[in-house]
Write a protein that holds these residues in place. Structure first.
Motif, PDB file in Angstrom:
ATOM      1  N   MET A 103       9.884  -3.064  -0.212  1.00 44.96           N
ATOM      2  CA  MET A 103       8.222  -3.067  -0.080  1.00 44.96           C
ATOM      3  C   MET A 103       7.819  -4.156   0.390  1.00 44.96           C
ATOM      4  O   MET A 103       6.949  -4.267   1.289  1.00 44.96           O
ATOM      5  CB  MET A 103       7.676  -2.852  -1.620  1.00 44.96           C
ATOM      6  CG  MET A 103       6.503  -2.373  -1.648  1.00 44.96           C
ATOM      7  SD  MET A 103       5.812  -0.803  -0.960  1.00 44.96           S
ATOM      8  CE  MET A 103       4.846  -1.337   0.515  1.00 44.96           C
ATOM      9  N   SER A 149      -4.712   4.400   2.735  1.00 43.77           N
ATOM     10  CA  SER A 149      -3.741   3.427   2.308  1.00 43.77           C
ATOM     11  C   SER A 149      -2.067   4.024   2.695  1.00 43.77           C
ATOM     12  O   SER A 149      -1.482   3.128   3.193  1.00 43.77           O
ATOM     13  CB  SER A 149      -3.612   3.244   0.798  1.00 43.77           C
ATOM     14  OG  SER A 149      -2.885   2.343   0.428  1.00 43.77           O
ATOM     15  N   TYR A 150      -1.884   5.189   2.548  1.00 46.02           N
ATOM     16  CA  TYR A 150      -0.596   5.817   2.907  1.00 46.02           C
ATOM     17  C   TYR A 150      -0.389   5.560   4.567  1.00 46.02           C
ATOM     18  O   TYR A 150       0.841   5.227   4.731  1.00 46.02           O
ATOM     19  CB  TYR A 150      -0.605   7.263   2.598  1.00 46.02           C
ATOM     20  CG  TYR A 150      -0.119   7.515   1.023  1.00 46.02           C
ATOM     21  CD1 TYR A 150      -0.834   6.797   0.001  1.00 46.02           C
ATOM     22  CD2 TYR A 150       0.753   8.399   0.543  1.00 46.02           C
ATOM     23  CE1 TYR A 150      -0.627   6.929  -1.332  1.00 46.02           C
ATOM     24  CE2 TYR A 150       0.985   8.679  -0.747  1.00 46.02           C
ATOM     25  CZ  TYR A 150       0.360   7.928  -1.644  1.00 46.02           C
ATOM     26  OH  TYR A 150       0.569   8.142  -3.180  1.00 46.02           O
ATOM     27  N   ASN A 209       5.542  -5.070   3.752  1.00 42.63           N
ATOM     28  CA  ASN A 209       4.326  -5.807   3.908  1.00 42.63           C
ATOM     29  C   ASN A 209       4.256  -7.000   4.782  1.00 42.63           C
ATOM     30  O   ASN A 209       3.316  -7.096   5.584  1.00 42.63           O
ATOM     31  CB  ASN A 209       3.969  -6.334   2.299  1.00 42.63           C
ATOM     32  CG  ASN A 209       3.068  -5.430   1.470  1.00 42.63           C
ATOM     33  OD1 ASN A 209       1.952  -5.253   1.914  1.00 42.63           O
ATOM     34  ND2 ASN A 209       3.650  -4.566   0.471  1.00 42.63           N
ATOM     35  N   SER A 213       5.769   5.863   2.948  1.00 42.32           N
ATOM     36  CA  SER A 213       5.096   4.749   2.570  1.00 42.32           C
ATOM     37  C   SER A 213       5.496   4.439   1.302  1.00 42.32           C
ATOM     38  O   SER A 213       4.805   3.752   0.475  1.00 42.32           O
ATOM     39  CB  SER A 213       3.541   5.161   2.524  1.00 42.32           C
ATOM     40  OG  SER A 213       3.296   6.088   1.206  1.00 42.32           O
ATOM     41  N   VAL A 214       6.677   5.090   0.804  1.00 41.56           N
ATOM     42  CA  VAL A 214       7.381   4.696  -0.431  1.00 41.56           C
ATOM     43  C   VAL A 214       8.617   3.802  -0.193  1.00 41.56           C
ATOM     44  O   VAL A 214       9.320   4.036   0.615  1.00 41.56           O
ATOM     45  CB  VAL A 214       7.645   5.809  -1.247  1.00 41.56           C
ATOM     46  CG1 VAL A 214       8.823   6.724  -0.562  1.00 41.56           C
ATOM     47  CG2 VAL A 214       8.054   5.597  -2.875  1.00 41.56           C
ATOM     48  N   PHE A 215       8.672   2.659  -1.084  1.00 38.02           N
ATOM     49  CA  PHE A 215       9.754   1.964  -0.962  1.00 38.02           C
ATOM     50  C   PHE A 215      10.118   1.303  -2.316  1.00 38.02           C
ATOM     51  O   PHE A 215       9.583   0.546  -2.823  1.00 38.02           O
ATOM     52  CB  PHE A 215       9.592   0.547   0.209  1.00 38.02           C
ATOM     53  CG  PHE A 215       9.090   1.018   1.531  1.00 38.02           C
ATOM     54  CD1 PHE A 215      10.153   0.766   2.291  1.00 38.02           C
ATOM     55  CD2 PHE A 215       7.888   1.261   1.798  1.00 38.02           C
ATOM     56  CE1 PHE A 215       9.629   1.293   3.836  1.00 38.02           C
ATOM     57  CE2 PHE A 215       7.491   1.631   3.166  1.00 38.02           C
ATOM     58  CZ  PHE A 215       8.396   1.570   4.009  1.00 38.02           C
ATOM     59  N   ILE A 216      11.135   2.100  -2.760  1.00 38.67           N
ATOM     60  CA  ILE A 216      11.265   1.904  -4.307  1.00 38.67           C
ATOM     61  C   ILE A 216      11.781   0.406  -4.561  1.00 38.67           C
ATOM     62  O   ILE A 216      11.140  -0.048  -5.694  1.00 38.67           O
ATOM     63  CB  ILE A 216      12.375   2.845  -4.676  1.00 38.67           C
ATOM     64  CG1 ILE A 216      11.863   4.240  -4.622  1.00 38.67           C
ATOM     65  CG2 ILE A 216      12.997   2.502  -6.160  1.00 38.67           C
ATOM     66  CD1 ILE A 216      10.754   4.719  -5.576  1.00 38.67           C
ATOM     67  N   PRO A 259       0.828  -1.394  -0.027  1.00 37.98           N
ATOM     68  CA  PRO A 259       0.093  -0.109   0.090  1.00 37.98           C
ATOM     69  C   PRO A 259       0.858   1.406  -0.007  1.00 37.98           C
ATOM     70  O   PRO A 259       2.132   1.164  -0.146  1.00 37.98           O
ATOM     71  CB  PRO A 259      -0.901  -0.168   1.294  1.00 37.98           C
ATOM     72  CG  PRO A 259       0.226  -0.884   2.311  1.00 37.98           C
ATOM     73  CD  PRO A 259       0.936  -1.708   1.200  1.00 37.98           C
ATOM     74  N   GLY A 260       0.164   2.339   0.116  1.00 39.72           N
ATOM     75  CA  GLY A 260       0.945   3.598   0.289  1.00 39.72           C
ATOM     76  C   GLY A 260       1.316   3.937  -1.187  1.00 39.72           C
ATOM     77  O   GLY A 260       0.910   3.638  -2.318  1.00 39.72           O
ATOM     78  N   LEU A 261       2.361   4.819  -0.992  1.00 42.17           N
ATOM     79  CA  LEU A 261       2.868   5.205  -2.358  1.00 42.17           C
ATOM     80  C   LEU A 261       3.740   4.005  -3.087  1.00 42.17           C
ATOM     81  O   LEU A 261       3.848   3.855  -4.340  1.00 42.17           O
ATOM     82  CB  LEU A 261       4.040   6.417  -2.150  1.00 42.17           C
ATOM     83  CG  LEU A 261       4.522   7.182  -3.304  1.00 42.17           C
ATOM     84  CD1 LEU A 261       3.343   7.592  -4.199  1.00 42.17           C
ATOM     85  CD2 LEU A 261       5.335   8.750  -2.797  1.00 42.17           C
ATOM     86  N   GLY A 262       4.165   3.137  -2.130  1.00 40.14           N
ATOM     87  CA  GLY A 262       4.471   2.030  -2.556  1.00 40.14           C
ATOM     88  C   GLY A 262       5.949   1.815  -3.531  1.00 40.14           C
ATOM     89  O   GLY A 262       6.679   2.699  -3.469  1.00 40.14           O
ATOM     90  N   THR A 263       5.783   0.967  -4.368  1.00 44.71           N
ATOM     91  CA  THR A 263       6.861   0.809  -5.571  1.00 44.71           C
ATOM     92  C   THR A 263       6.364   0.570  -6.825  1.00 44.71           C
ATOM     93  O   THR A 263       5.038   0.683  -6.888  1.00 44.71           O
ATOM     94  CB  THR A 263       7.561  -0.494  -5.091  1.00 44.71           C
ATOM     95  OG1 THR A 263       8.850  -0.532  -5.983  1.00 44.71           O
ATOM     96  CG2 THR A 263       6.907  -1.853  -5.078  1.00 44.71           C
ATOM     97  N   CYS A 302       0.388   2.031   5.386  1.00 46.53           N
ATOM     98  CA  CYS A 302       1.625   1.731   5.122  1.00 46.53           C
ATOM     99  C   CYS A 302       2.587   2.296   5.883  1.00 46.53           C
ATOM    100  O   CYS A 302       3.738   1.694   6.197  1.00 46.53           O
ATOM    101  CB  CYS A 302       1.837   2.088   3.485  1.00 46.53           C
ATOM    102  SG  CYS A 302       3.487   1.392   3.025  1.00 46.53           S
ATOM    103  N   GLY A 362       4.356  -6.758  -2.474  1.00 45.56           N
ATOM    104  CA  GLY A 362       5.214  -5.491  -2.505  1.00 45.56           C
ATOM    105  C   GLY A 362       5.927  -5.498  -3.979  1.00 45.56           C
ATOM    106  O   GLY A 362       6.980  -4.482  -4.064  1.00 45.56           O
TER     107      GLY A 362
END
Lengths: 365, 365, 365, 365
Positions: free
Chosen positions: B225, B97-98, B229, B217-220, A116-120, B101, A339
């Motif tokens: 990611m 969601s953000y 999770n 909430s970002v995991f490139i 979730p979130g901005l994620g990947t 996360c 993810g």
């Protein structure tokens, strides 16, 4: 020789094939906002829509603006599409609930990425619940299609517009980042195969001869709101009866039935082949429509199969629909990655072998 | 004699009781945007927050702005609340969601009205799916509490903050327009019973002695990611193990078990009493937490009950969780009304009598 | 006989005439948001743009969204228009400053209403300062045209596009609610009289043969920012030299010169006629371009006239430009009404008579 | 010894001094959005406002959201401030027009950077026209203060709040990026020196004893709208009479009078000293209030001076007000730099010498 009335064959990326299909399917308006891994849809349309005069392609200020433009265009009777990925689709939930209530057709494309979130930006199937149970408020459903090849990225555009317009309800293509980037050979139908006139209910300006068309999602009196809900539920009932679609591979003699959609189904097919080579009787049931879910087909499979394995690129979402379909008659297991991670066929095979071992415990010696 | 350290008893509307509870629970910030049937929450807070210096109460530009302010305040370690109804909650799905996360605690209040779309302002339970399966994208869950009285509108504020902060995840109170407007006597705890310090992980400015706190909430990288999770899923596992709550009324000897939450449970309790007067052995299982759903309690009831009836103010949403819990061992039926309409106890009784008749077919004479 | 290559004569409302003119002038895109008293522009375009395939007409989410869409369309080389009234134009000030800096042509239409604030919907000229001195930040100018008839509502569309594109800078039509609603006979040029190709600087995708086109308003290094400002100032110098336009009525022998634009000029012309009937030598100088202001023409008039009266539908704004042009050589007086009120010719006449009396004091007897 | 009731002396950056002054001046709410070169204002307030319980400091979703929050807080009687730079201030023009019409006090801070467009982050005075003539629509004015030192960054906060509240109209501090970053010693008044009660007109909830307070900027009837305009114009007349402020340095015997504000005035003071060393009689008139402009003071100077030189960090904006004040009696020249560039004292000196040479042509030999 290729002529205007025949299919054209090209090697294309999934996102571009989908965009080209939309132009050939007579899409009249597209509104969107860029987000990886589907920005090629907007880019392709921006580049090629001038070849189709009268087609509006607009990058809106935000996903929120875009979905409300879709509402407006759909209300005016246009064939309209929007595309995004998880975070953008979440921003559209109010709009989707409004459109479902107002009975407006449109094609929504979600090229899923890891959340979730901005994620990947890697592929995922984490938006299954959002897509099939309605991420917005109230009792409504989207028709949800799950392509598993670039060819289906094309075919589902045509199918999505068709079902959406037949039932006057938004439909969604639930793809993922891998399908969007993958290159495969596709057959593209010629333009004009999916006819579209202005629907009788559209708000196109009232001529003398008919009453006013009103598009709305507000019903102040609860009795009227319930009536509208009954109309929607009756429609969803017809969809559940007539539109479930799935693909079955070697399920007839299968002891273990894999259930998977989209990218996960491609992996499962490979895993099935590997398992069959090892003498394990594995079949694959691939839902093509996620809503309506192919409950009947799963229930049928449960009559012959001994056990089920659902494989998803998430923490286990569709597995609930498989369990609801199997209704306690067989065990239903789950395996998946999250993810943006994708399981290999060998990972799925290992899980299959472990399940097979439990089915046929080794004789004590 | 009432003193500062004792509970105070007042006659209050549900929305106002919830707002007063938030002030007493030490809420530090509230962001919202007006929408019927919960505007009294914002109004009450605007009027009474000055009695609690340092409490920020702000009407934002939109629901979208409000939820992002909640993100910010929660990230800075504040105890923060937001409230809305269906359309507004839909606009918050990206933000939720953000937050899930990023593992941010906050209390979200949805005073449900009839949907979908702009809908109507009468009570509904149509947002169950959105609340419990995550209306936003990706694999995440909210802790969802379902009050059934004005007193629970108060209690769940305290419980909602507590669980949210213990598990670092947003929690939601899923109420409805009737509970919000209903007046009942409530016991209000004194201020100060729910302690709150700045959490160690909050982004409050890095002192010399520790490393930087990062909320994101970002995991490139998909590997990261997936790790995030796994952290979330492990947490949801603990929540599923420890936090399901439900109320059981006369289920021990019940042949027919009603399952209902919130307002529907109040109606079912009355229907149960009427049925018992007629000699039908009916019980009521009321989920207090909708996520985690009290699966174990439903499964236990399935060992003794003959059949289940789920009653909801929607087209049938929680019934899927009841069926997943019962897992095919007993029939599970559903009845409900939609769009702001509320079934009467007699309507539910009629359905119960019909089910009872099927259980014990009249002897052929 | 009317053919495709001749002017067509119609009786039209100002707003509709302007909209029809835009279509005939080859406008390719229009973005707007409704506000009284100019909503007919959007409505007319929505209705009639389908007769001109390839013309995009879009109601955006807000004025802010709309002006940024204008930026985008202009940057891509399209002939683009936007219209609004006071409050909406204020919301566009950031966008206008960006466009002026990025040297993007576009036609901005302000059909003024009474302000400040949300104000009223009656005609006004209260946005003069905003239009001619730049309501946005930084040193930039708009070319500002002031129509005084429905015919000029048409002509200034053509002129506005032409000047805007010649100088690569936004131009504005500063009309008012009365002109927008007024019906008069207009000659409409045929479509195709204002040619438009894609400009060489437009960002239409870089072909192999040229360097990248970049449209931007950010220049991090102050030396580059000053260079860009010098380019703009040089351009404004050329505009000041070549483009001032005004209409002079009976100024040759006038003792009192009225200066007024737009609706106020129509009233002044009537007042002038009444004054002339009474033997007072009055003339009228009507600026057609407000920027560039016809400074030279006013200065010339100051050589023969004894005094000036500026009449505006505001608190006195253009009067500063008249005083700057007269530069102390003659007295410059002002009269006006505000907030949507319009002075009658008799009110202006009374002021003229008072001024005339001061010029020629009655002989003492 | 420093006590609570005495001024405190500190070495501070301009932006931080302004923020600290706001806290000491009893500011109750601040809304803003970050933009260089003034982000330290928000940062300082976020860090230090907790020392002043009850002070709301909020980073809004956008400048548009922020200015509307200012409107709300001001309407409720709070002492409120907002700060930004060019692009952000442009986004506030609608809000400022609304506030001026609704007669709401607030302090607006513009720390100018080079424009137009997104521009650059170096200091500028390019927003003079926008500030003094109203960048928004309709006839309204802001009180505009032009600090020229870090001490004035402090003093003008107190003065800005005071004038704004006395006249019930927004006031603006028009600073620039250099003043914001510059460090100087400042005397900070103790908290509590600027009393503030809730104004009688504020919308704080209607008690039994009085009629409803209404804050609005909409007046549907043009007669009422004109009345409101007359109220505003009468107020601006009082401000023009009573509030012009300027500083005069050596103007008594000056042949050449420099007119400059803010940073440009600091440069001019140095240039004046250099010119005096060379025997050129130069004075400096520094407007402290830009609106009301010190017209009277300039007109007085025109009685003794031979010529004027306006120096600005823009393309020549205030020079129009100088020319209007001088009204043709003396030549008024201009020099300036743009886009973030700052002239050196020597550049100004060169211009002075050239003017002096023209005043006293060298004898032919």
């Amino acid at each position: 020789m290729s002529t205007g009335s025949e299919n054209e064959v090209r090697l294309m990326k999934g996102n571009e094939a989908l965009a080209e299909a939309a132009l050939r399917a007579g899409m009249q308006a597209y509104f969107g906002y860029p987000i990886t891994p589907q920005s090629e849809v907007l880019e392709y349309l921006a580049l090629h829509s001038p070849e189709h005069p009268g087609t509006v392609v607009l990058q809106a200020e935000s996903e929120l603006a875009a979905i409300n433009m879709v509402f407006g265009a759909a209300g005016a009777g246009a064939r309209v599409m929007i595309s995004s990925s998880g975070p953008g689709i979440s921003l559209m939930q109010e709009g989707l609930s409004y459109m479902a209530c107002a009975q407006l057709p449109a094609l929504i494309v979600n090229v899923q990425r890891g959340g979730p979130g901005l994620g990947t930006i890697q592929p995922s199937q984490g938006d299954y619940h959002q897509a099939v149970r309605g991420g917005g408020h109230g009792d409504y459903r989207l028709i949800v299609l799950a392509p598993a090849s670039v060819q289906e990225m094309v075919d589902h555009v045509f199918l999505g517009f068709e079902l959406s317009e037949r039932y006057r309800t938004p439909s969604m293509i639930l793809a993922d980042g891998a399908l969007g980037q993958m290159m495969e050979k596709v057959r593209l139908p010629p333009r004009g195969t999916l006819p579209h006139g202005t629907p009788a209910w559209a708000t196109t300006g009232k001529p003398a001869g008919r009453t006013k068309n009103i598009i709305r999602s507000v019903f102040i009196q609860p009795e009227k709101m319930e009536e509208q809900n009954l109309i929607l539920q009756e429609k969803y009932g017809r969809i559940l009866d007539s539109e479930p679609r799935c693909e079955r591979l070697r399920t007839e003699d299968a002891e273990i039935v894999l259930v998977a959609f989209g990218l996960a189904a491609r992996i499962c097919q490979k895993a099935m082949d590997l398992a069959r080579e090892k003498g394990i009787r594995v079949g694959l049931l691939r839902p093509v429509t996620l809503y309506p879910f192919p409950t009947e087909a799963v229930a049928c499979a449960a009559e012959t199969a001994k056990t089920f394995l659902t494989v998803e690129l998430n923490a286990g979402q569709m597995v609930e629909d498989v369990r609801l379909a199997v209704d306690g008659h067989r065990p239903v297991e789950f395996t998946g990655r999250m993810g943006g991670m994708v399981p290999s066929p060998d990972e799925v095979l290992a899980k299959i072998e472990e399940m097979a071992a439990r089915l046929r415990p080794r004789a004590v010696v």
